[in-house]
Design an enzyme around this catalytic site. Structure first.
Site: not given
Length: 276
Positions: A147, A160, A164
């Site tokens: 991402s 998250y 990532k």
């Protein structure tokens, strides 16, 4: 029409393939002439997707050691050889407005899916790819759907954002360590993509869509284009390259800008009744 030479006739595995980016990657692989195995926790959905695309479904948990071993074993049986592994499955782990208080259990699950799934798959696949390349045969390709959050910073979910970053870091390490031994590694790093995760992003949806929310198919196309020079970073949103450079050049200025964005989000949440 012949498919891309890096994909035509190859055996590929795509995780998190029942929908979203995973499905789009799988659809493009099939269109390019690859033989494809699809994996997802949602067994019914991934079977439907496989039937629609002309692929093979192997449902299961690609993040656990036992799950990824079963996936690799069954996919190898179906394909004869896994040439490409697209580690696409991911979760956001958002646990409420105060992400700092996310439980250890949620952190552990997000780390398993967003990071350790890649590590566990690479452990199984890379030695065989290296041995094949050293014997004059084909190596392999390991693709991580990370991402832009893995290059920048994600406002909102700490699990998250952190995982990532770790996913990109692992992919970089894998490339450095095995890239000269027959293993091509790539990291796909989009911003907003029109998937269920974006739809469920709440007030972050506008922020993530600032440079346009892309269709999953556009992400898949960006990856296929990146095969021409095997570049490591696949940036479906080209603006991310400039953001990444700005972050590295003046980190304090970058963080100041991100804090201002967080402040605007705080005001929005306060005005809409969200708890902080």
């Amino acid at each position: 029409m012949a498919g891309h030479e890096a994909l035509s006739g190859r055996g590929a595995v795509v995780t998190g393939a029942a929908g979203g980016i995973g499905r789009a990657l799988a659809e493009r692989l099939v269109a390019e002439g690859a033989r494809v195995v699809l994996n997802d926790l949602d067994a019914d959905a991934v079977r439907r997707t496989a039937e629609e695309l002309g692929a093979v479904a192997v449902p299961g948990d690609c993040s656990s050691d036992a799950g990824v071993r079963a996936l690799v074993e069954e996919a190898t049986s179906e394909l004869g050889r896994i040439d490409l592994y697209l580690a696409n499955a991911g979760i956001d782990g958002a646990g409420g407005p105060d992400s700092l208080q996310t439980s250890d259990e949620v952190w552990e699950r997000v780390v398993d899916v967003n990071v350790m799934a890649h590590v566990r798959a690479a452990r199984l696949l890379v030695p065989g790819w290296v041995a094949s390349a050293e014997a004059g045969g084909q190596g392999g390709r390991f693709v991580v759907t990370a991402s832009a959050a893995g290059l920048l910073t994600m406002i909102g979910s700490a699990p998250y954002s952190v995982t990532k970053h770790a996913a990109v870091g692992f992919a970089e390490w894998l490339s450095v360590t095995y890239g000269h031994r027959g293993v091509t590694v790539q990291a796909i790093c989009p911003q907003g993509v029109r998937t269920r995760m974006l739809e469920e992003a709440g007030p972050l949806q506008d922020l993530l869509s600032h440079d346009e929310a892309l269709a999953p198919e556009a992400v898949a196309s960006s990856w296929v284009e990146a095969l021409d020079d095997d570049r490591f970073l696949v940036l479906p949103h080209p603006e991310v390259a400039a953001y990444y450079a700005a972050r590295a050049t003046d980190t304090d200025r970058w963080l100041g800008g991100m804090r201002r964005l967080q402040g605007k989000l705080d005001v929005h949440l306060s005005g809409s009744g969200g708890d902080r």
